[in-house]
Design a protein around this motif. Structure first.
Motif, short mmCIF file in Angstrom:
data_model
loop_
_atom_site.label_atom_id
_atom_site.label_comp_id
_atom_site.label_asym_id
_atom_site.label_seq_id
_atom_site.Cartn_x
_atom_site.Cartn_y
_atom_site.Cartn_z
N GLN A 117 0.81 -1.22 0.00
CA GLN A 117 0.00 0.00 0.00
C GLN A 117 0.85 1.27 0.00
OE1 GLN A 117 -3.33 -0.02 -0.37
NE2 GLN A 117 -3.20 -2.25 -0.52
N GLU A 118 2.06 1.18 -0.56
CA GLU A 118 2.94 2.34 -0.63
C GLU A 118 2.46 3.29 -1.71
OE1 GLU A 118 7.63 3.40 -1.60
OE2 GLU A 118 6.88 1.33 -1.65
N ASN A 119 2.51 4.58 -1.40
CA ASN A 119 2.10 5.60 -2.37
C ASN A 119 3.26 5.84 -3.33
OD1 ASN A 119 0.90 7.63 -3.74
ND2 ASN A 119 0.73 9.05 -2.03
N LEU A 120 3.14 5.30 -4.56
CA LEU A 120 4.21 5.43 -5.54
C LEU A 120 4.21 6.78 -6.23
CD1 LEU A 120 4.04 1.87 -7.18
CD2 LEU A 120 5.49 2.67 -5.30
N ILE A 121 3.03 7.37 -6.39
CA ILE A 121 2.94 8.67 -7.03
C ILE A 121 1.73 9.41 -6.50
CG2 ILE A 121 1.70 7.64 -8.97
CD1 ILE A 121 2.62 9.90 -10.72
N SER A 122 1.89 10.71 -6.27
CA SER A 122 0.78 11.58 -5.87
C SER A 122 0.94 12.87 -6.65
CB SER A 122 0.81 11.84 -4.36
OG SER A 122 -0.29 12.64 -3.98
N LEU A 123 0.16 12.99 -7.72
CA LEU A 123 0.31 14.07 -8.67
C LEU A 123 -0.90 15.00 -8.60
CD1 LEU A 123 1.80 15.33 -11.11
CD2 LEU A 123 0.55 13.74 -12.58
N ARG A 124 -0.67 16.29 -8.38
CA ARG A 124 -1.76 17.26 -8.32
C ARG A 124 -2.28 17.52 -9.73
NH1 ARG A 124 -2.61 19.35 -3.53
NH2 ARG A 124 -3.96 20.95 -4.44
N LEU A 125 -3.60 17.66 -9.85
CA LEU A 125 -4.21 17.90 -11.15
C LEU A 125 -3.74 19.21 -11.76
CD1 LEU A 125 -7.90 16.78 -10.49
CD2 LEU A 125 -6.04 15.46 -11.48
N SER A 126 -3.38 20.18 -10.91
CA SER A 126 -2.92 21.47 -11.43
C SER A 126 -1.58 21.37 -12.13
CB SER A 126 -2.83 22.48 -10.28
OG SER A 126 -1.96 22.02 -9.28
N ARG A 127 -0.82 20.29 -11.90
CA ARG A 127 0.50 20.12 -12.52
C ARG A 127 0.44 19.27 -13.79
NH1 ARG A 127 5.00 21.35 -9.99
NH2 ARG A 127 6.12 19.66 -11.05
N ILE A 128 -0.72 18.75 -14.11
CA ILE A 128 -0.85 17.90 -15.30
C ILE A 128 -0.91 18.78 -16.54
CG2 ILE A 128 -2.35 16.27 -16.52
CD1 ILE A 128 -3.14 15.10 -13.86
N MET A 129 -0.10 18.44 -17.55
CA MET A 129 -0.07 19.17 -18.80
C MET A 129 -0.84 18.47 -19.92
SD MET A 129 1.71 21.72 -17.84
CE MET A 129 1.95 22.51 -19.42
N GLU A 130 -0.87 17.11 -19.87
CA GLU A 130 -1.51 16.37 -20.96
C GLU A 130 -1.83 14.95 -20.49
OE1 GLU A 130 -0.65 15.82 -25.73
OE2 GLU A 130 1.01 15.48 -24.34
N ILE A 131 -2.95 14.43 -20.99
CA ILE A 131 -3.35 13.04 -20.73
C ILE A 131 -3.61 12.40 -22.09
CG2 ILE A 131 -5.02 11.51 -19.63
CD1 ILE A 131 -5.63 13.69 -17.62
N LYS A 132 -2.91 11.29 -22.37
CA LYS A 132 -3.01 10.67 -23.69
C LYS A 132 -3.10 9.15 -23.55
CE LYS A 132 -0.42 11.96 -27.05
NZ LYS A 132 0.78 12.27 -27.87
N MET A 133 -3.65 8.52 -24.60
CA MET A 133 -3.63 7.07 -24.74
C MET A 133 -2.55 6.72 -25.75
SD MET A 133 -7.66 5.91 -24.65
CE MET A 133 -8.18 7.01 -25.98
N GLU A 134 -1.54 5.97 -25.29
CA GLU A 134 -0.39 5.65 -26.13
C GLU A 134 -0.09 4.16 -26.09
OE1 GLU A 134 3.06 8.04 -25.59
OE2 GLU A 134 1.93 9.84 -25.07
N SER A 135 0.84 3.76 -26.98
CA SER A 135 1.36 2.40 -27.01
C SER A 135 2.88 2.47 -27.11
CB SER A 135 0.80 1.61 -28.20
OG SER A 135 -0.60 1.54 -28.13
N SER A 136 3.54 1.45 -26.60
CA SER A 136 5.01 1.42 -26.64
C SER A 136 5.46 0.01 -26.94
CB SER A 136 5.59 1.89 -25.30
OG SER A 136 5.32 0.93 -24.29
N SER A 137 6.78 -0.13 -27.07
CA SER A 137 7.32 -1.45 -27.34
C SER A 137 7.28 -2.34 -26.10
CB SER A 137 8.77 -1.33 -27.83
OG SER A 137 9.56 -0.63 -26.86
N PHE A 138 7.08 -1.73 -24.93
CA PHE A 138 7.05 -2.51 -23.69
C PHE A 138 5.64 -3.01 -23.37
CE2 PHE A 138 10.52 0.54 -23.35
CZ PHE A 138 11.59 -0.32 -23.18
N ILE A 139 4.66 -2.15 -23.60
CA ILE A 139 3.29 -2.53 -23.26
C ILE A 139 2.34 -1.80 -24.20
CG2 ILE A 139 3.04 -0.70 -21.55
CD1 ILE A 139 1.28 -2.64 -19.96
#
Length: 419
Positions: free
Chosen positions: A42-64
């Motif tokens: 239950q460790e918090n790996l990331i806590s990102l404020r919405l005000s700091r988000i620049m872009e949200i996208k759906m992508e694909s990569s060679s890993f996943i």
């Protein structure tokens, strides 16, 4: 320390760039942050404020494949994969809340510009003014309905006057009628045509929209079909539409069986049937507060507060920086998005510092408050005048309806004597 209440959460995985591996866990969205907790400890790996988000996208990569990426200020990209029920549903919800936050006109600037007492009062009065304006719209439409009823009753009284003349001629004919009465069928046909025309005219009249909010809608029973759309609250119905404005379903006011409030951002509307599946839509919106205030008035006996909402409100009450309880129940979750200040012992603050931390109402804010209060007073006086007028109209409707009923009963007795 109590965490902020979660609006929505999804199981998935997060790519830890420093360790070059994927970690499974839960992706959660709150009203101010996007966080990911690992499944193991239950460790918090990331806590990102919405005000700091620049872009949200759906992508694909060679890993996943089918990954969701969130770009943070500083050109830092976060990768999320294996999201359930599907990547598209998560994307629609995140983008909706992120864009609504950016477009919000009352969005604060951050920790460096906290709201003063005057700004808080202005925000509170502004909300009350919007609610009073919505109530005024409903009262105005209700007054129009009363006026239409008065016109309908006047038409009924006019028709009853014509019927009285015809019955008088039948009771005292100037000549003896042999066989069937030829004008009887014609009169019935005319009455039926007039009734159909009046019905068509009433149904053709458009309904007024009280409020319309952008939302993420889903039909309960279909998994993973969260998609952008809108919720329109009309005087006598609720309409759920897609992003192109196409009608998905229309709930007539008398057909709605329950409106379940799961959180200040999410509701479900259900119409029950016997012998076939119910129709239920789940609606998620960052501006749900605007619709809830109207739904509470229109469907007050059908609005149900779920356990999820009670848990959300309890969590919000214990979260630092959240609005305190009291007032309208829909105010929960409608708090300002401000940074949590660092706690400092009270003994270490001087009197001057205390005065700085508690800004007073400025002269400009006081003038604006005075104008807003004057507008509230005018709205309240207009609502009072409209209510008094509608009381008089209701009395007139009652007398006219009683008079029409007596005339109809009298004409019925006269017609039975003729048959």
């Amino acid at each position: 320390m109590s965490q902020e209440a979660s609006i929505h959460s999804w199981p998935g995985s997060y790519y830890i760039n420093s360790e070059k591996r994927w970690a499974s866990g839960i992706l959660s969205l709150t009203r101010t942050t996007l966080r990911f907790n690992s499944e193991q400890n239950q460790e918090n790996l990331i806590s990102l404020r919405l005000s700091r988000i620049m872009e949200i996208k759906m992508e694909s990569s060679s890993f996943i494949f089918s990954a969701l990426t969130v770009l943070e200020q500083g050109n830092i990209k976060h990768w999320f994969g294996s999201l359930k029920p599907c990547r598209t549903a998560v994307y629609h919800v995140l983008e909706h809340f992120w864009r609504e936050r950016l477009l919000s006109p009352t969005e604060p600037r951050g920790a460096e510009a906290p709201l003063s007492k005057g700004q808080e009062l202005i925000s509170l009065i502004s909300g009350a003014q919007r609610r009073l304006e919505d109530t005024g719209k409903v009262l105005n439409h209700q007054g129009e309905q009363f006026d239409n009823m008065i016109q309908g009753l006047d038409k009924i009284e006019s028709d009853l006057g014509v019927a009285d003349k015809l019955l008088s001629e039948l009771e005292c004919p100037s000549w003896w009628p042999f066989g069937k009465l030829p004008w009887k069928s014609q009169q019935e046909a005319k009455s039926e045509a007039a009734a159909k025309a009046a019905c068509a005219k009433g149904s053709a009249k458009g309904q007024k929209v009280i409020t319309s909010i952008p939302a993420i809608v889903s039909h309960v029973g279909s998994s993973g079909n969260l998609k952008p759309g809108s919720l329109m609250v009309l005087v006598s119905s609720l309409e759920v539409r897609d992003s192109n404005g196409q009608l998905l379903h229309c709930f007539e006011k008398e057909e709605v069986d329950d409106v379940c409030v799961h959180s200040p951002y999410e509701i479900s509307v259900r119409q029950r049937f016997i012998g076939k599946p119910d129709i239920c839509f789940r609606i998620l919106s960052a501006r749900m507060i605007e619709a809830l205030s109207v739904l509470e008035i229109q469907y007050k006996k059908k609005v149900e507060i779920t356990r999820d909402y009670a848990a959300f409100q309890a969590t919000l009450a214990t979260t630092p920086g959240s609005p305190e309880g009291g007032g309208n129940i829909w105010s929960a979750g409608h708090g300002q998005d401000t940074e949590v200040p660092v706690e400092v012992p009270a003994g270490e603050l001087t009197q001057l510092q205390l005065q700085v931390l508690q800004p007073t109402v400025t002269e400009a804010e006081a003038q604006e408050l005075k104008q807003m209060l004057q507008q509230l007073k005018n709205l309240a006086l207009e609502a009072e005048t409209e209510l008094e007028r509608q009381d008089e109209v209701l009395d007139e409707l009652s007398c006219s309806a009683d008079r029409s009923t007596m005339n109809i009963n009298r004409h019925t007795r006269r017609m039975r004597k003729l048959l």
